[in-house]
Design an enzyme around this catalytic site. Structure first.
Site, mmCIF file in Angstrom:
data_model
loop_
_atom_site.group_PDB
_atom_site.id
_atom_site.type_symbol
_atom_site.label_atom_id
_atom_site.label_comp_id
_atom_site.label_asym_id
_atom_site.label_seq_id
_atom_site.Cartn_x
_atom_site.Cartn_y
_atom_site.Cartn_z
ATOM 1 N N HIS A 18 -12.100 -11.153 112.278
ATOM 2 C CA HIS A 18 -10.194 -10.864 112.567
ATOM 3 C C HIS A 18 -10.311 -9.996 114.004
ATOM 4 O O HIS A 18 -10.056 -9.538 113.527
ATOM 5 C CB HIS A 18 -9.299 -11.821 111.543
ATOM 6 C CG HIS A 18 -8.103 -11.132 111.824
ATOM 7 N ND1 HIS A 18 -7.311 -10.291 111.706
ATOM 8 C CD2 HIS A 18 -7.896 -12.701 112.602
ATOM 9 C CE1 HIS A 18 -5.918 -10.981 112.231
ATOM 10 N NE2 HIS A 18 -6.269 -12.535 112.886
ATOM 11 N N HIS A 60 -3.416 -10.263 120.703
ATOM 12 C CA HIS A 60 -2.585 -11.228 119.680
ATOM 13 C C HIS A 60 -1.488 -11.914 120.379
ATOM 14 O O HIS A 60 -0.681 -13.058 119.826
ATOM 15 C CB HIS A 60 -2.416 -10.457 118.533
ATOM 16 C CG HIS A 60 -1.715 -10.832 117.275
ATOM 17 N ND1 HIS A 60 -0.288 -10.952 116.899
ATOM 18 C CD2 HIS A 60 -2.079 -11.977 116.657
ATOM 19 C CE1 HIS A 60 -0.329 -11.953 115.962
ATOM 20 N NE2 HIS A 60 -1.781 -12.414 115.562
#
Ligand code: G3P
Ligand code: CA
Length: 331
Positions: A18, A60
């Site tokens: 992740h 992100h």
């Protein structure tokens, strides 16, 4: 030149790094992705936004004040601004206001310096990577180690970027094709919290698609339609059948699979895995983190045990900030 990647079947559950091994390096840096490869991850997850000159970069979010040193660069002080993105106001610096050349002068920093203090030792060392650099890293790793590791890109704010004539999907599909991922069995999943861009991608690529399901709210693109439903309704059996018409799986906030009770302890699995499988969908869950503040109360200090409970619940994939922990828990 077109790259050829052999089809590969990963034994579930797959371990998805992740934002790289973001528990141990500043997220979305080549160093974080490299460490994830060394830890045995099956897939690397880059979140994708875009530059002013149309290059996909790994962040992100498009606001880069939190994860780079842009605030310390006097030459970019005037770029600080306020924007509304997906219904929320943000103040800072945004990738779409920078060319790639400008963005490459910045250096990444740890997002959670209080939680991941050790990672701050790497602040100022690493560039913002492009998506193409990630694909090259994976290609080089394949040649060096003989191991194929997949890529799991997420399109961030698809509607927002589309409306400013910087659609993420155009360079994404181009790179997917050029690097050999435009096949049903290629080691790639493309994910989105929105729905319409996944439906559009279904027509443009054979790569597998994942509908993300957030804890609350609804796909942002539904605000532009008459659709008043929520994510919760999208993971009902009827919603899952609908998803199966355009996607290969769901990537869900983990409480949908095993909710926590009022005390914050991990409870019993819901019917979601069974329901999704009945619709032929994979179930990938996010996000597993080592630190106690992210763990269920009854599993403090036991991040592997948390992961084992989700494996026992039948999930097909695990997004983990520390891929080494997930690889070990999987056994
Ligand atoms: O893409 C899966 C998971 O990463 C979704 O959440 O906000 O961390 O991108 P986010
Ligand atoms: Ca993501």
């Amino acid at each position: 030149m077109l790259t050829i990647i052999a089809a590969i079947t990963f034994a579930p559950p797959i371990v998805i790094a992740h934002r790289g091994a973001s528990g141990e390096r500043p997220e979305h840096t080549l160093a974080a992705y490299q460490l994830a490869l060394e830890q045995g991850a099956d897939f690397i997850e880059p979140d994708l936004v875009i530059t002013k000159d149309g290059v996909l970069v790994c962040r992100h979010e498009n606001e880069i004040g939190t994860t780079t040193d842009v605030a310390a660069k006097s030459e970019f002080a005037a770029r600080k601004t306020k924007k509304e993105i997906d219904g929320k106001t943000f103040e800072g610096w945004f990738t779409e206001d920078f060319t790639l050349k400008e963005l490459k002068t910045l250096r990444a920093k740890e997002r959670l310096p209080d939680v991941r203090k050790a990672n701050t030792a790497y602040d100022g060392q690493f560039e913002v990577p492009t998506f193409e650099e990630v694909l090259k890293l994976l290609r080089d790793w394949r040649k060096k180690s003989g191991k194929t590791v997949g890529v799991y890109p997420e399109t961030k704010h698809s509607t927002y970027f589309g409306m400013m004539d910087l659609p993420l999907e155009t360079p994404l599909v181009d790179l997917v094709k050029r690097y050999g991922y435009d096949k049903k069995d290629a080691p790639i999943f493309i994910q989105s919290f929105e729905q319409s861009n996944l439906k559009g991608l279904r027509r443009r690529t054979k790569a597998r698609l994942i509908q993300l399901i957030d804890a609350v709210g609804r796909p942002f693109d539904w605000n532009l339609t008459e659709d008043k439903r929520t994510y919760t309704q999208l993971v009902s059996p009827g919603g899952l059948t609908e998803i199966s018409m355009y996607a290969d799986g769901v990537g869900v906030y983990k409480d949908y699979v095993i909710p926590r009770n009022a005390e914050g302890n991990l409870g019993e699995p819901s019917s979601l895995v069974r329901d999704a499988k009945q619709s032929g969908l994979l179930v990938h869950v996010w996000t597993f983190r080592n630190e106690d503040q992210f763990l269920p109360k009854n599993l403090a200090g036991e991040p592997e045990e948390e992961i084992k409970r989700f494996i026992a619940a039948g999930v097909d994939g695990l997004f983990a900030d520390s891929p080494a922990t997930a690889v070990k828990a999987r056994g």
